[in-house]
Design a protein around this motif. Structure first.
Motif, short mmCIF file in Angstrom:
data_model
loop_
_atom_site.label_atom_id
_atom_site.label_comp_id
_atom_site.label_asym_id
_atom_site.label_seq_id
_atom_site.Cartn_x
_atom_site.Cartn_y
_atom_site.Cartn_z
N TYR A 1 36.16 30.29 37.22
CA TYR A 1 36.76 31.61 36.81
C TYR A 1 35.74 32.76 36.26
O TYR A 1 36.09 33.85 36.55
CB TYR A 1 37.43 31.47 35.50
N SER A 2 34.48 32.43 35.94
CA SER A 2 33.44 33.42 35.60
C SER A 2 33.07 34.07 36.54
O SER A 2 32.39 35.22 36.74
CB SER A 2 32.35 32.36 34.96
N SER A 3 33.21 33.51 37.95
CA SER A 3 32.95 34.12 39.18
C SER A 3 33.63 35.42 39.57
O SER A 3 33.39 36.17 40.46
CB SER A 3 32.66 33.19 40.50
N LYS B 1 40.60 39.63 43.00
CA LYS B 1 40.25 39.07 41.94
C LYS B 1 41.15 37.73 42.04
O LYS B 1 40.75 36.68 41.77
CB LYS B 1 40.72 39.96 40.64
N TYR B 2 42.39 37.90 41.95
CA TYR B 2 43.28 36.64 42.35
C TYR B 2 43.13 35.98 43.65
O TYR B 2 43.27 34.87 43.73
CB TYR B 2 44.81 36.95 42.16
N ASN C 1 45.30 38.07 33.66
CA ASN C 1 45.13 37.49 32.42
C ASN C 1 44.77 36.05 32.48
O ASN C 1 45.01 35.28 33.32
CB ASN C 1 46.36 37.39 31.69
N GLN C 2 43.41 35.72 31.63
CA GLN C 2 42.76 34.36 31.63
C GLN C 2 44.13 33.44 31.64
O GLN C 2 43.61 32.31 32.58
CB GLN C 2 41.92 34.20 30.67
N TRP D 1 43.68 43.09 37.67
CA TRP D 1 44.18 42.75 36.39
C TRP D 1 44.72 41.42 36.60
O TRP D 1 45.54 41.13 37.35
CB TRP D 1 45.31 43.67 36.32
N ALA E 1 45.33 32.82 35.22
CA ALA E 1 44.27 32.47 35.92
C ALA E 1 44.04 30.90 35.92
O ALA E 1 44.03 30.15 36.98
CB ALA E 1 43.10 33.23 35.92
N TYR F 1 37.02 24.81 35.05
CA TYR F 1 37.46 26.45 35.05
C TYR F 1 36.16 27.05 35.08
O TYR F 1 36.07 28.44 35.10
CB TYR F 1 38.13 26.76 33.66
N GLU G 1 35.45 37.12 37.14
CA GLU G 1 35.69 38.06 36.12
C GLU G 1 35.48 39.40 36.05
O GLU G 1 36.08 40.40 35.66
CB GLU G 1 35.11 37.18 34.91
N ASN G 2 34.57 39.63 36.86
CA ASN G 2 33.84 40.98 37.05
C ASN G 2 34.36 41.81 38.27
O ASN G 2 34.06 42.69 38.76
CB ASN G 2 32.06 40.72 37.24
#
Length: 240
Positions: free
Chosen positions: A8-10, A51-52, A19-20, A17, A23, A5, A12-13
């Motif tokens: 996912y940190s890439s 984001k998604y 939710n983790q 919207w 994701a 995972y 986050e910013n």
């Protein structure tokens, strides 16, 4: 199944919207598709800043599958999405995705198929009114591959009642798709012929996610299946 995972940190910013838990389980589903050689296009209706979309693009890049984003871009220009994808992947991502600036109800199924083929994953997150979401669901059923997955955002969100109404309207009559799982604001659908297999595999993802949501799922499961599974229009839905 591979569990990584870190990406996912890439995302986050990136504004948006997501939710983790939704994701991480989406990443699980995409990884499962990759490992089972389930190829096909990836589509997101309602991209915003990406984001998604970035999660889908990460998978598309590994499998060399085409990916398309459709949005009116009234809240963020397509240039913003391109910039965010550069930030997440580097500028070598240029040319690996396509963005269409238009309403999804102005797009024909055959036009999408001509661009990316039948889809293995579709995200519905555009306009949230009843008519728009219903038409997006009908569009999805016409372009989804037999073993594909649809993610409907903001289902059961009290400030997105139109999504709930559209889903209920859609399932009020027999359809080729059926709901298989729900987690953190997203309802996942699959073709009826694939639904049982999808439930089995997604339950494994819910159980082995190595995150608080998965731990909670396993605790509830010990108390009986009615704590992790509900019926909706005659279909079993896993509750992540």
């Amino acid at each position: 199944m591979r569990k990584n995972y870190n990406f996912y940190s890439s995302v986050e910013n990136i504004a948006g919207w997501l939710n983790q838990p939704a994701a991480l389980r989406t990443m699980d589903i995409l990884t499962w598709q990759e490992e089972n050689k389930n190829h096909g296009g990836l589509l997101e209706i309602g991209v915003f800043c990406g984001k998604y979309f970035a999660l889908l693009l990460d998978s598309a890049r590994r499998t060399s599958d085409p990916i398309l984003g459709i949005d009116t871009f009234q809240f963020a220009p397509p240039e913003r999405v391109v910039k965010e994808m550069y930030g997440a992947f580097g500028e070598d991502v240029s040319g690996s995705f396509t963005l269409w600036k238009m309403r999804s109800d102005a797009v024909l199924a055959r036009e999408i198929e001509a661009q990316i083929g039948r889809c293995r994953f579709i995200s519905i997150d555009g306009a949230h009114d009843h008519q728009s979401v219903y038409l997006d669901l009908v569009l999805a059923e016409n372009i989804l591959s037999t073993s594909g997955i649809v993610a409907v955002d903001d289902f059961l969100n009290p400030v997105a009642i139109g999504v709930n109404q559209a889903v209920n309207t859609y399932f009020s009559q027999p359809r080729p798709l059926e709901p298989v799982a729900y987690i953190a604001n997203k309802l996942f659908l699959s073709h009826r012929v694939f639904a049982d297999e999808a439930r089995v595999e997604i339950e494994k993802m819910f159980s082995s996610g190595q995150d608080p949501q998965s731990e909670n799922f396993n605790k509830r499961k010990k108390n009986g299946r009615h704590h992790i599974e509900q019926e909706f229009y005659g279909n079993r839905i896993l509750i992540g």
